[in-house]
Design an enzyme around this catalytic site. Structure first.
Site, mmCIF file in Angstrom:
data_model
loop_
_atom_site.group_PDB
_atom_site.id
_atom_site.type_symbol
_atom_site.label_atom_id
_atom_site.label_comp_id
_atom_site.label_asym_id
_atom_site.label_seq_id
_atom_site.Cartn_x
_atom_site.Cartn_y
_atom_site.Cartn_z
ATOM 1 C CB THR A 191 73.930 -17.961 -7.236
ATOM 2 O OG1 THR A 191 75.055 -18.860 -7.593
ATOM 3 C CG2 THR A 191 74.287 -16.852 -6.528
ATOM 4 N N GLY A 205 61.901 -13.882 -5.332
ATOM 5 C CA GLY A 205 61.691 -13.941 -3.998
ATOM 6 C C GLY A 205 60.101 -14.524 -3.853
ATOM 7 C CB CYS A 214 68.768 -23.754 -13.748
ATOM 8 S SG CYS A 214 68.987 -24.409 -15.434
HETATM 9 P P1 GDP Z 1 73.317 -20.657 -10.962
HETATM 10 O O1 GDP Z 1 74.345 -20.855 -12.288
HETATM 11 O O2 GDP Z 1 72.414 -22.111 -11.112
HETATM 12 O O3 GDP Z 1 73.653 -20.558 -9.729
HETATM 13 O O4 GDP Z 1 72.312 -19.776 -11.560
HETATM 14 P P2 GDP Z 1 72.013 -18.202 -11.250
HETATM 15 O O5 GDP Z 1 71.456 -18.238 -9.777
HETATM 16 O O6 GDP Z 1 73.375 -17.369 -11.397
HETATM 17 O O7 GDP Z 1 70.808 -17.667 -12.206
HETATM 18 C C1 GDP Z 1 71.106 -17.996 -13.582
HETATM 19 C C2 GDP Z 1 69.975 -17.048 -14.081
HETATM 20 O O8 GDP Z 1 68.469 -17.518 -14.002
HETATM 21 C C3 GDP Z 1 70.052 -15.500 -13.922
HETATM 22 O O9 GDP Z 1 69.996 -14.900 -15.214
HETATM 23 C C4 GDP Z 1 68.841 -15.363 -13.076
HETATM 24 O O10 GDP Z 1 68.369 -14.176 -13.174
HETATM 25 C C5 GDP Z 1 67.769 -16.437 -13.601
HETATM 26 N N1 GDP Z 1 66.969 -16.825 -12.670
HETATM 27 C C6 GDP Z 1 67.255 -17.090 -11.023
HETATM 28 N N2 GDP Z 1 65.950 -17.463 -10.758
HETATM 29 C C7 GDP Z 1 65.122 -17.429 -11.286
HETATM 30 C C8 GDP Z 1 63.693 -17.403 -11.147
HETATM 31 O O11 GDP Z 1 62.970 -17.830 -10.137
HETATM 32 N N3 GDP Z 1 62.735 -17.024 -12.087
HETATM 33 C C9 GDP Z 1 63.422 -16.820 -13.414
HETATM 34 N N4 GDP Z 1 62.705 -16.441 -14.466
HETATM 35 N N5 GDP Z 1 64.738 -16.440 -13.660
HETATM 36 C C10 GDP Z 1 65.626 -16.840 -12.684
HETATM 37 MN MN MN Z 2 75.777 -20.493 -8.998
#
Ligand code: GDP
Ligand code: MN
Length: 579
Positions: free
Chosen positions: A250, A489, A247
């Site tokens: 990172t 961003g 979600c």
């Molecule tokens: P983590 O597992 O919580 O660290 O998640 P990640 O940072 O790896 O992001 C997971 C997915 O969410 C990726 O495919 C990103 O492209 C997507 N994502 C992250 N931030 C946003 C955002 O602000 N908007 C949208 N629509 N997608 C996002």
């Molecule tokens: Mn992560």
């Protein structure tokens, strides 16, 4: 230290020596190797794994000091349904965990570990979570027969001699035991990724009497990123955020603000340990020293700072190997190679129709290489939190940002955290998986007691100095299934509002669900956001929230009598306000 001395470092700690001795008798390895964490040791282990086929050295020019690992197809992720919490009673682990009887489990594990390291080397890995001189630094000693574990632990934790020095003769440590479960018979040839392939024989087991440390000691061990957001005037605010996996932790941790003059620096992307400091505020540290991130989807466009972080000295697991010895994965922003070796070691071309990288393929990269790493990321005291954010993928109902009225309301928002499966049909509501505080897979005791622990910080800390709590949702969709908010961003606009709220400056309107930005409260300068979209992002959908309240009620009911009264009261008050 000469090469022949590798593996021989020792500790005067009698408990550690006795434990290693006991595990040696149980697992019966051919050799014992004490890890000192040195560069030389790391190189030797990587060379060893290249020889055995576990690792492939990547092109030194394109990806210096980096390696690719391909796991066995049965060994690609942490398995939640094979994770067991062995407390004395089922009641102690609650409805969100798998319970197993500690005595029975110990019997099962003793059987599985018996002789499990025959023909192999047993690595003794002293590691610390948190800076060694932090008041909440924790020392562990992990025993494993996997050199892959050693080189990953070296990136992700403070590992080696310095930890044994800190442990001293009578320091305490958390014992951790891991085996790949693939003993070698005399003369048996090894394979590239030896492991126990039977899923029913894989176990991740916690004994909470020995591991529910944070609750016992009065601090919080959380699944949160930590970042510092600095205003054009140089005013810093530290924020921690809990989002369920995939979600955007990172992404937010390393974000590049689009708002001119604002700066974001990263302290961590996955774990925050939070304690009350002498000044009555909550301080957070990142106990890790690396990033263990999902590769697919990570691109120069989606997360440029992550791409720069794993430019060198990194380990890639289950991604594709290109003809020129670099790595590739789906949505990497790089064109698909005409030919590659996929994560299962097979020849791959774009028209095979298979994914070249496993969806859960990973990079392990040193945090120190992150271009926006915060200067205080290793500060032993941690950083004082201005705000705590919760979030998740919520295509409907939940607004872009919502400020809790107070700490108890904030804990209520955290307890209702969840994410909707993305597989859902366009526009339709998907299946909502509640993931309180994004801790579902990680809370090793009854989640209701965990809620109570969170509530207790209103007494443990100075209530007036507690971080403000927010619920954010970057994933709201319109009727056609399109994102309403540009995200990434542009999330800096929401962070700016949050920081200004903390300072008492930004405007908000009180609504039945919390304080929302007024239509002119968010800085949307330079963003072409249609007014209709903004309205949807910041409106309170009363009917949707009534359903949400019903769903939260059903979820709360799972915890029965154990649910803290304050959370039940928060729900009652929400329903009352919704009318
Ligand atoms: P983590 O597992 O919580 O660290 O998640 P990640 O940072 O790896 O992001 C997971 C997915 O969410 C990726 O495919 C990103 O492209 C997507 N994502 C992250 N931030 C946003 C955002 O602000 N908007 C949208 N629509 N997608 C996002
Ligand atoms: Mn992560």
């Amino acid at each position: 230290m000469s090469k022949s001395k590798l593996g021989t470092c020792k500790t005067p700690n009698k408990a550690a020596l006795a434990w290693v001795d006991e595990m040696t008798k149980l697992c019966q390895p051919d050799r014992i190797f004490w890890c000192d964490g040195s560069e030389q040791e790391n190189q030797m282990l990587c060379d060893l794994m290249v020889q055995s086929g576990t690792l492939t050295k990547l092109n030194e020019k394109l990806r210096p000091g980096s390696y690719l690992a391909r796991s066995h197809p049965s060994d690609v992720a942490r398995v939640e349904d094979r994770t067991f919490i062995c407390a004395r009673s089922k009641d102690e682990v609650g409805p969100t965990n798998n319970w197993a009887d500690p005595a029975e489990m110990k019997k099962t594990l003793l059987g599985l570990f018996n002789g499990s390291m025959k023909g192999r080397t047993m690595y003794v890995i002293p590691f610390a979570m948190g800076p060694l001189d932090s008041p909440i630094c924790k020392i562990g000693i992990e025993i494993s027969d996997s050199p892959y574990v050693v080189v990953n632990m070296r990136i992700m934790t403070r590992m080696g001699q310095a930890v044994l020095d800190k442990l001293g003769a009578d320091g305490r440590f958390i014992p951790c035991l891991h085996s790949i479960g693939a003993p070698l018979k005399p003369g048996q040839k090894d394979i590239a990724w030896p492991c126990e392939p039977d899923p029913q024989k894989k176990y991740i087991v916690h004994f909470p009497d020995e591991s529910v440390v944070a609750k016992k000691e009065g601090w919080m061990a959380e699944h949160m990123l930590i970042l510092c957001f600095t205003s054009p005037r140089g005013k810093k605010h530290y924020l921690a955020a809990a989002f369920p996996s995939a979600c955007g932790k990172t992404n937010l941790a390393m974000m590049l603000p689009t708002l001119p003059g604002w700066k974001a620096t990263c302290l961590g992307d996955d774990i925050a340990w939070i304690r009350v400091s002498k000044d009555g505020r909550l301080y957070a540290i990142n106990p890790e020293t690396g990033f263990f991130g999902v590769a697919p989807g990570t691109s120069r466009k989606s997360n440029p700072n992550a791409v720069d972080t794993f430019a060198k000295n990194s380990i890639f697991t289950n991604v594709a190997l290109t003809a020129d010895g670099d790595v590739w994965w789906e949505d990497s922003g790089m064109p698909a190679p005409a030919k590659a070796i996929d994560w299962e070691g097979r020849e791959w071309t774009p028209d095979t129709g298979r994914k070249a990288a496993h969806p859960n393929s990973r990079f392990t990269a040193p945090a120190s290489q992150c271009p926006v790493i915060d200067p205080d990321w290793q500060n032993p005291e941690g950083v004082p939190l201005s705000a705590i954010l919760f979030g998740g993928r919520r295509p409907s109902t939940i607004p872009l940002v919502n400020e809790a009225f107070n700490w108890e309301h904030g804990v209520f928002l955290g307890s209702a955290c969840g994410s909707e499966t993305t597989a859902a049909a366009l526009g339709q509501a998907g299946v909502l998986r509640r993931d309180p505080f994004a801790m579902l897979p990680f809370c090793g005791y009854n989640m209701a007691d965990y809620f109570a622990h969170w509530l207790s910080f209103a007494q443990r800390a100075d209530r007036s100095k507690l971080p403000k709590v927010y619920f954010v949702n970057w994933f709201r969709k319109d009727g056609n299934g399109k994102w309403l908010w540009p995200g990434y961003g542009e999330n800096s606009r929401v962070l700016k509002w949050i920081c200004e709220r903390v300072e008492g400056a930004a405007k908000a309107q009180e609504t039945p669900i919390g304080n929302l930005p007024t239509p002119d409260g968010l800085d949307l300068s330079g963003l072409n956001l249609p007014g209709e979209d903004l309205k949807q992002l910041l409106s309170v959908d009363i009917a949707g929230w009534k359903k949400e309240a019903d769903d939260i009620a059903a979820y709360q009911a799972k915890f029965g009598e154990k649910l803290p009264g304050a959370l039940k009261q928060q729900l009652d008050e929400l329903r009352e306000r919704l009318g």
